[in-house]
Design a protein around this motif. Sequence first.
Motif, PDB file in Angstrom:
ATOM      1  N   GLY A 341      28.219  -1.052  33.817  1.00 40.54           N
ATOM      2  CA  GLY A 341      29.175  -1.867  33.142  1.00 40.54           C
ATOM      3  C   GLY A 341      28.558  -2.358  31.948  1.00 40.54           C
ATOM      4  O   GLY A 341      28.873  -3.630  31.449  1.00 40.54           O
ATOM      5  N   LEU A 342      27.870  -1.586  31.214  1.00 36.87           N
ATOM      6  CA  LEU A 342      27.211  -1.680  30.064  1.00 36.87           C
ATOM      7  C   LEU A 342      28.518  -2.639  28.855  1.00 36.87           C
ATOM      8  O   LEU A 342      29.654  -1.971  28.511  1.00 36.87           O
ATOM      9  CB  LEU A 342      27.084  -0.636  28.888  1.00 36.87           C
ATOM     10  N   ASP A 343      28.196  -3.891  28.447  1.00 37.60           N
ATOM     11  CA  ASP A 343      29.288  -4.472  27.706  1.00 37.60           C
ATOM     12  C   ASP A 343      28.624  -5.118  26.522  1.00 37.60           C
ATOM     13  O   ASP A 343      29.027  -6.162  26.117  1.00 37.60           O
ATOM     14  CB  ASP A 343      29.943  -5.686  28.869  1.00 37.60           C
ATOM     15  N   LYS A 344      27.556  -4.489  25.938  1.00 37.24           N
ATOM     16  CA  LYS A 344      27.218  -4.999  24.841  1.00 37.24           C
ATOM     17  C   LYS A 344      26.984  -3.496  23.973  1.00 37.24           C
ATOM     18  O   LYS A 344      26.831  -2.651  24.390  1.00 37.24           O
ATOM     19  CB  LYS A 344      25.913  -5.596  24.934  1.00 37.24           C
ATOM     20  N   GLN A 345      26.910  -3.842  22.420  1.00 37.20           N
ATOM     21  CA  GLN A 345      26.555  -2.652  21.611  1.00 37.20           C
ATOM     22  C   GLN A 345      25.089  -2.691  21.571  1.00 37.20           C
ATOM     23  O   GLN A 345      24.422  -3.691  21.078  1.00 37.20           O
ATOM     24  CB  GLN A 345      27.250  -2.887  20.121  1.00 37.20           C
ATOM     25  N   LEU A 346      24.490  -1.554  22.122  1.00 38.08           N
ATOM     26  CA  LEU A 346      23.085  -1.464  21.861  1.00 38.08           C
ATOM     27  C   LEU A 346      22.312  -1.220  20.213  1.00 38.08           C
ATOM     28  O   LEU A 346      23.197  -0.252  19.695  1.00 38.08           O
ATOM     29  CB  LEU A 346      22.399  -0.185  22.784  1.00 38.08           C
ATOM     30  N   ALA A 347      21.594  -1.976  20.077  1.00 38.55           N
ATOM     31  CA  ALA A 347      21.173  -2.066  18.582  1.00 38.55           C
ATOM     32  C   ALA A 347      20.315  -0.448  18.384  1.00 38.55           C
ATOM     33  O   ALA A 347      19.856   0.112  19.152  1.00 38.55           O
ATOM     34  CB  ALA A 347      19.916  -2.908  18.456  1.00 38.55           C
TER      35      ALA A 347
END
Length: 462
Positions: A341-347
């Motif tokens: 459920g990855l819900d962020k933009q990875l730097a």
Amino acid sequence: MSKITYKSILVIICFALTFSTLNSVAKEKANDPYQPKNYVQLKHPEWSKNVSIYEVNIRQYTPEGTFKAFEKHLPRLKELGVDILWLMPIHPIGEKNRKGNIGSYYSVKDYYAVNPEFGSLDEFKSLVNKIHDMGMYVIIDWVANHSAWDNPLTIEHPEWYTKDYDGNFQPTPWYDWDDVIDFDYNHPGIRKYMTDVLKYWVKETNIDGYRCDVAGFMPTDFWDNARKELDEIKPVFMLAEWDSRDLHKHAFDMSYSWELHAAMHELVMNNGKFYRLYEHFAHNSNTFPRNAYRMNFVDNHDKNSWEGTQFSMFGEALDACIVLTATAEGMPLIYSGQEAGLDKQLAFFEKDEIEWKDHYLFDFYKSLLHLKKENKALWNGKFGGDMIPIVNNGKKILSFAREKDGNKVVVVINFNDEEAEFEIKSNIQKGDYTELFSKQKVKLTGQQKIKLPKYGYKVYYL
């Protein structure tokens, strides 16, 4: 010893003449420019016929960000049903003109070395061996178009790089890739060097192939020759970060379905034209060779880093779009963390760890990937079935079937933001099926009424 009869001699002569004639006809056909020929002339590795692919972001995968730490996730990925693990670039990152604190993976300082942040060469070899022991395969990301500013090649062979108007090294023209400089493939030296180092990693670490960054920026004949030399070592799998039929002829097994992602996103988030989906599949069917693999996705590192998460890109229609990427012609891709459920933009230029948690998407993807592996209709390229559209009287309803060797899958997806009731009509859909997610037994006739909630879907298989 029995005598050779006159009749047997005639039979032998006739057989020889027939064989000679057939051989002559075959040669004539092979040399006839008007005879149809297979466009894809490379041979896919046998193991690639029913596999799915997973992109591994080693830096962000664990707190340690190492090969060793990633190993503990292998049993989970095996259970998920992925087969090819694509590792983002594993090489040391340039320091000169670096972006951010720890830089871009795609700024390669040394093609023959391993990024010490990830571990040692021996630890990488250990990871490859463990992946193989679990019946999976591994390809690594390859950056052949450009290098870091402080790659030793800038001193040893400055002639291998393109130059700006003033004769200085330059990034790839028109892009904001200021941390890398552009190779010039008009020089045979860089071609031989890059081919040799590609062969080195296959020989030295036993990897199974490459994902090739911006593959269309380099001459096709470079890739054609590189594939030939790699296949002489072992059958490899090659993925092009590009969308071109010509790369499939001799060099690449698979290319990106960028247009499918764009069509789905526009449709569900911007009220785009539904017909754009049809255009994608028409283009794919009529332009690309039948045996070319296409990679389907709702997320990857480029989309996640620069455009948005899987949830912001597809909203409530995410599951419907995932179903399409896993059942349409092509190979589905999962990006690191999607199944959690990855819900962020990875730097991209910093450490930004993935949060691992239980999420419904794990079992959702697991069901789809296991169906793909077991049901021949969903296999890759010519190993699987063609996508056959099924007529329906609904609005924004996608319905199709795929069939191979007695295996059949019928997919129906509602791309409306409201409930839809409609009819599908086709002889190909007839049969006694199981619906993948509900496990219900369903008999489909040639004319079937179906009701789906907004962004609903059904996957029937037999």
